[in-house]
Structures are given as C-alpha cells and as structure tokens.
Design an enzyme around this catalytic site. Structure first.
Site, PDB file in Angstrom:
ATOM      1  CG  ASP A   1      -3.942  -0.945  55.963  1.00 59.42           C
ATOM      2  OD1 ASP A   1      -3.155  -0.086  56.405  1.00 59.42           O
ATOM      3  OD2 ASP A   1      -4.752  -1.579  56.664  1.00 59.42           O
TER       4      ASP A   1
ATOM      5  CD  GLU B   1      -7.431   1.214  55.783  1.00 56.30           C
ATOM      6  OE1 GLU B   1      -6.639   1.418  54.837  1.00 56.30           O
ATOM      7  OE2 GLU B   1      -7.829   0.095  56.090  1.00 56.30           O
TER       8      GLU B   1
ATOM      9  CG  ASP C   1      -5.049  -4.659  53.011  1.00 59.75           C
ATOM     10  OD1 ASP C   1      -5.630  -3.595  52.678  1.00 59.75           O
ATOM     11  OD2 ASP C   1      -5.126  -5.139  54.150  1.00 59.75           O
TER      12      ASP C   1
ATOM     13  CG  ASP D   1     -10.377  -4.987  53.906  1.00 58.88           C
ATOM     14  OD1 ASP D   1     -11.182  -5.333  53.011  1.00 58.88           O
ATOM     15  OD2 ASP D   1     -10.381  -5.439  55.073  1.00 58.88           O
TER      16      ASP D   1
END
Ligand code: 0RA
Length: 646
Positions: free
Chosen positions: A512, A434, A514, A516
């Site tokens: 990541d 990403e 998280d 997102d």
C-alpha cells in the site's frame, strides 16, 4: 586528416594521449563502472581522490566540495597545487599532462605516497574526458594559474591570472550529458554519505560539502563539515550507535604491519547480525578479500585461544565455528596497499596475499591486549560466542527444513504461490504482495504468462532483531526462499547464498502507498538486505509504485501518483472531476491494478540499489532497531515516503 599530419608539434605521445581520451568517451563504463547515476557520482569521487592523495602525502588539510546551481561540481583543496611548469617529455605544462593524459596521475612525483584511487583508480583525466567543460585553477608559489578544457582537450595553454598567498587546487567540471544515460543531477545525500565515510577513513582531514541548489530554513545553503579525530572508532560509534553495546568500549588498533598500514575497530552488540566493513585505500571492498580473511583468522584464533584457556568451553557439547565469533559483531577494517590487486565481479575483492598475515597479526595483538586488560568484557564476549553456537545448531536444523523443501522444487513450492507459466527465469517476475486480499486482486489482474504472485501475511518478521533460527523458521520467509528458488548455507559459510536457481529475475515488492505499506516494504527490504543481499546487488529487487489518486469525469479516468499530478489532471478535466484517494491496493480492482502498477508498459518500478553499503547498514539498523528518536528524525527528514537508498 591532413591537418593532423601538419601539426608537427604533436609528438607521438600526445597523439596516443588523444586516443586514450577518445577511448574513454567511446567506452566510459570501462573507466567509471557505468553511465548511470552511479557513474556520474563516480566522477566526483575520482576528483576528490586526487585531493585525498595529497592529504595522505601530508600536504593537504581541507577539501571543500560544492554542488553548484547548474549542477557543475567543484572540488577545492589546500594542497601544494598541481605543478604548472613545463613537463620536459610532453612539452606542455604538468597540469595539462595530468588533466589530458590517461593514467598520468602523479607519476612524475615518485616520492608521494600514492595509494588512493577510485573504484578503478583512473585519474582526473577521465573526468575531463567525460566533461563538456572543465576548469582547473592552481594556487601555487604566490600565483594563480588556470586552464580550461572541452571534452578533455585544452582550449588554451595554462595562463597566469593573478596573485594569491593561498595554496591548492580547484577543479570544476560540467559532466557531458551526451555520455550519461541519466540527468546530470548530483544527489546530496549520496555525496554527503561518501564524504562522511572518507573523513572517518582519513582522520584529521576536514571535508566540507555545500549545496548551492538548496537552502535550509534559515536561508543558508545546505552545508556539512566532517572531521574525525578518532577515525574508525568514531565510525563504529556512528554505525553502531542505535544498537545496544555489549562491551564497554570500542576495541581498536592502528599500526604498520610489514609496511602495510592497518586500522581496525570493532564492537560487540546484542544483535544477531555480523557487520563487517572493509576498505582498501578508502574503497569499500564489498566482496572482501585477503584483508577480511586476515581479520577473521586473527579474531577466531585469538578468541578461541582465550576461550579455551578460560575453561568456559569445558562443558560444551558441540563445536564452535568461525561464524559464532562474529555474531553481534560490527567491525571496520581499513588497509592501505601500495599496489592493490582487485578481483571479483565488481572488482571490490582484495587479492594481495601478503595482506592476510598483516591484518591477522594486527588483530591478534589488539585483541590479546584487550582481553587481558578487560576480563569482564572478555567473559561477556565468550558467553555471546557460546550462545551463538547454540543458536547455530538450532538454526541449522531449521535451515535444513527449508532446503529440503526447495530441493523438492515443484512439489515443494508454497501453496500460496500463484506461479507463472513461463519457465525462463529471465522473463519471469514475482510480486510479493502485502496481504491476502490484495494478493487475490493481483492474481486476477496479472499476466499469468510471466507474472507470479506471492501474498505475504501482514507484518513480516523484523529480521534485524530476530535470531537466525527464528528467521528460518518463519513461515513467510520460508515461502520466499522456496518460491524464489534460493537456498542458503554451506558447511563453511552459513550465510552463503545460492542464487543460480533464482526463478524470477524481477522480484517486485508491492505494498500500500501509506505509512503501513512503507513499513512493510522496509521490513521486506531489510530481509533482502540481511539475507539475500546478492539479489539487491544483482539488480533483481524492485518496488512497485501504485497510484495515490484516481481522477474521474464521465468516461475519462486518469491516475495520479502525487498531489501535483492530481491537481493538473483536475484542471485539465475542468469542473466536476471526481477524486478518489486510494488508501490501499485493496481499493483497486484487478484491471486498475494491472493498468497502473503491474503492466510493464505503463508502470514505474523503482529499482533498489545500494549507494553506500556502510550507510545502508546503519540506516537499516536504525530503522529496524529499538531506539525510537533517531528513527523518528530520519522519517521526518525523509518525509512523505521514507525513501531508503538501499
Ligand atoms: C604531484 C605533485 C605535486 C602536487 C600534486 C601532484 C597534486 C595533485 C593534485 C590533484 C588535486 N589536488 C592536488 N594537489 C597536488 C607537487 C609536488 C611539489 O610541489 O613538489
């Protein structure tokens, strides 16, 4: 040795039976597919299948499944109860024959309509052979009988233990942990999804599941009961619930065609995806086969005939192909075949030739009636088909662009790809990362011998909502196709995938840790699920698991993947430990990323597998579709990481 010979009561047949059971223990994968999580759950399905057979024969209304606290598992039904009287040929009770003889099944009951059967339809004796302990209890003719086994061998003859007015069979097994390469822990969601599916496929049957390991907020054990009055029609409503319906009702039929029970339900929605799910004797036939061919043929000929006679195609400048009739279509086909021949790599492709005509005829009759009675829906469907044909022509052009690029191979590789030097695909890995900055770190941190990096820009396209040609025009998606060396589409089947030239056998999605990041990972997974499913099925798709924390004290550094681990490290290090919370891959330097997430010696990769294809399809359409409430509910229920079992 001499002991064996002295046992005169052992007939040649029972020795053979023993060898059969030994063989199951020596080669378990031949009987249950594998000895991992999937195989373990297969044991449950195998036991349930016997009760389903009893239900299909019309003698059983309810099946209860219990996951016990010690991870033994119980299946109870209210059928006739397995007979316990002496089996003339074998010289032991019928129950013992069923439980200890491979392939005995219900052979002594020729009248029963026996078509169920697990992936391999091997019978409950296989479960017995792979259990360190198993207990069968039969409620029959006012009495209760029981027998127990260890590693598939009876430890005492069937005994009478009491009286009861109930009827049925109860089997509890303790899977043998020396056989399985995984902990003996049953996954509630996996079993629940399968039981729900079985209840749709066998309408009227009541199936419950209780988990004695976990309680809900009110202190009750986790429990669900499934019962479907409308069968496949309800299955479609469940599956397609978050998509926007195009026509008024679910089109369905149920009947017998040349001795083959056929059930079909279908609906058109506004999406661009084709979702066909087919079952033979309650088994999901992933690879399709003759019943699916029959469905396609019936659908195409009937719709084509209707469209031609409607005059709506008169001004059309291009041809209509089979695919066009199935865009935005969700359908379930379920047939019961007495002697199914399963073919294909995973033995989930129906081979029986006679089934094609049966299903095709059933679908033609069903659709012809529906189109006549619902002229509005008929127009809507034909219009959708025409739009699909238009889009297909646009898509072909876009796809040819991708293909031309991948044919050029080396010269055509995406500029953003940092390739590895190894050329043997089985040794190679590609990280889909990403963002460009994390991509840069990964590029520095990797072992360039066998690890390639492809950075993906921000949020990739949501293929769940995009038309095919938009998907093939998308820059990030084109890059994935060309980097992976995968091409798509033949004249007959626009979605046929060619993965022979796959350039990396491990494809690792690295995002990541998280919200997102999980969203992006889900978008990428959705793409693989809809457009490169074979890669998931081939075990090529993985998710990297970067750490959440770095705990430091002086020169000492340790990483933690959850809060628990973090607290333990802090405690171990004593006072003065510093905690760094990683918010994204970008906060790690190249060395840290290598140490924690990319180095094969220390990293954990989560392999993506598909437990239940139909359920996975529903989850993707729900997660990536338009409706917000079901998505929120799912994410809350699966909080922390929206874990997708796909
Ligand atoms: C064969 C004959 C009969 C019952 C069954 C099989 C049977 C097997 C299983 C396995 C799990 N539950 C089951 N319930 C029934 C009975 C035939 C008769 O009573 O005449």
């Amino acid at each position: 040795m001499s002991e064996e010979l002295n046992k005169n009561s052992y007939s040649a047949d029972s020795i053979q039976a023993l060898e059969g059971m030994e063989h199951v223990r020596k080669r378990p994968s031949m009987y249950i597919g594998d000895i991992g999580v999937r195989g373990l759950h297969h044991l449950v399905y195998e036991v349930i299948d016997n009760s389903i057979d009893e239900a299909m024969a019309g003698h059983c209304e309810k099946i209860d499944v219990f996951i016990n606290e010690d991870n033994s598992l119980t299946v109870r039904d209210d059928g006739r109860g397995i007979p316990v009287d002496m089996h003339k040929k074998e010289g032991v009770s019928a129950l013992e024959v069923v439980m200890t003889k491979i392939g005995a099944g219900g052979k002594f009951d020729k009248d029963s309509y026996k078509v169920s059967g697990g992936l391999h339809g091997v019978g409950v004796s296989v479960v017995n052979a792979l259990s360190k302990h198993l207990k069968a209890t039969v409620y029959r003719d006012g009495k209760i009988w029981e027998q127990e086994y260890e590693f598939g061998k009876a430890i005492y003859p069937v005994r009478l233990i009491g009286e009861s007015s109930e009827r049925g069979t109860e089997v509890t097994f303790w899977a043998d942990d020396s056989i399985f390469h995984t902990e003996i822990i049953f996954n509630y969601d996996t079993l629940s999804a399968r039981l729900r599916e079985l209840s749709y496929l066998n309408k009227g049957l009541i199936i419950s599941i209780t988990d004695y390991r976990n309680k809900d907020d009110e202190g009750a054990f986790i429990n669900e009961t499934f019962k479907s009055e409308k069968g496949l029609v309800e299955f479609i409503e469940y599956l397609d619930g978050t998509r926007e319906r195009l026509t008024s009702g679910v089109i369905s039929m149920e009947g017998d065609k040349g001795g083959i029970p056929v059930e079909v339900a279908m609906v058109y929605n506004t999406s661009y995806n084709e979702n066909l799910h087919s079952y033979v004797n309650n088994i999901n036939t992933h690879e399709g086969g003759t019943h699916l061919a029959g469905f396609r043929r019936g659908l195409t000929t009937t719709l084509k005939k209707y469209a031609d006679s409607s005059g709506m195609l008169d001004k059309l400048k291009f041809d209509i192909a089979g695919d066009d009739f199935r865009e935005g279509l969700t359908a379930i086909i379920s047939v019961k075949v007495a002697e199914p021949q399963f073919e294909g790599q995973t033995k989930t492709k129906l081979g029986n030739k006679e089934v094609t005509a049966a299903v095709s005829q059933a679908v033609s009759e069903m659709l012809t009636n529906y189109l006549e009675e619902n002229p509005n829906d008929a127009r809507i469907i034909v219009q959708k088909v025409i739009l699909a044909a238009q889009a297909r022509h646009a898509a072909r052009k876009a796809r040819e662009m991708v293909q031309r690029k991948s044919v050029l191979s080396i010269g055509g590789l995406p500029g953003k790809l940092s390739d590895c030097s190894e050329t043997d695909p089985s040794m190679c890995e590609i990280f889909l990362v990403e963002g460009d900055s994390a991509g840069g770190t990964a590029k520095q941190g990797r072992d360039r011998n066998f690890q390639a990096i492809l950075p993906l820009r921000g949020k990739i396209l949501n293929v769940e909502k995009a038309m095919q040609h938009k998907v093939f025009e998308n820059e990030e998606i084109k890059n994935m196709f060309t980097a992976l060396g995968v091409s798509i589409g033949t004249e007959e089947d626009s979605k046929a995938l060619n993965i022979e030239k796959l350039r990396y056998h491990k494809v690792v999605i690295m995002c990541d840790a998280d919200v997102d990041g999980s969203h992006i990972a889900t978008l990428i997974l959705t793409f693989f699920f809809r457009y490169m499913r074979e890669l998931i099925e081939g075990g090529h798709i993985f998710i990297a698991t970067p750490p959440l924390y770095l705990v430091k004290k002086g020169q000492k550094k340790e990483y933690a993947w959850d809060d628990n681990q973090r607290d333990m490290i802090v405690q171990k290090m004593g006072g003065g430990a510093l905690i760094q919370r990683y918010k994204g891959l970008g906060e790690m330097n190249a060395e840290q990323l290598w140490d924690t997430t990319m180095n094969p010696e220390f990293r954990t990769l989560r392999q993506i597998t598909i437990d239940n294809l139909t359920e996975a399809d529903r989850v993707f359409s729900m997660l990536m579709g338009d409706e917000v409430p079901p998505r929120r509910e799912f994410i809350e229920k699966n909080a922390v990481y929206a874990k997708i079992d796909a």
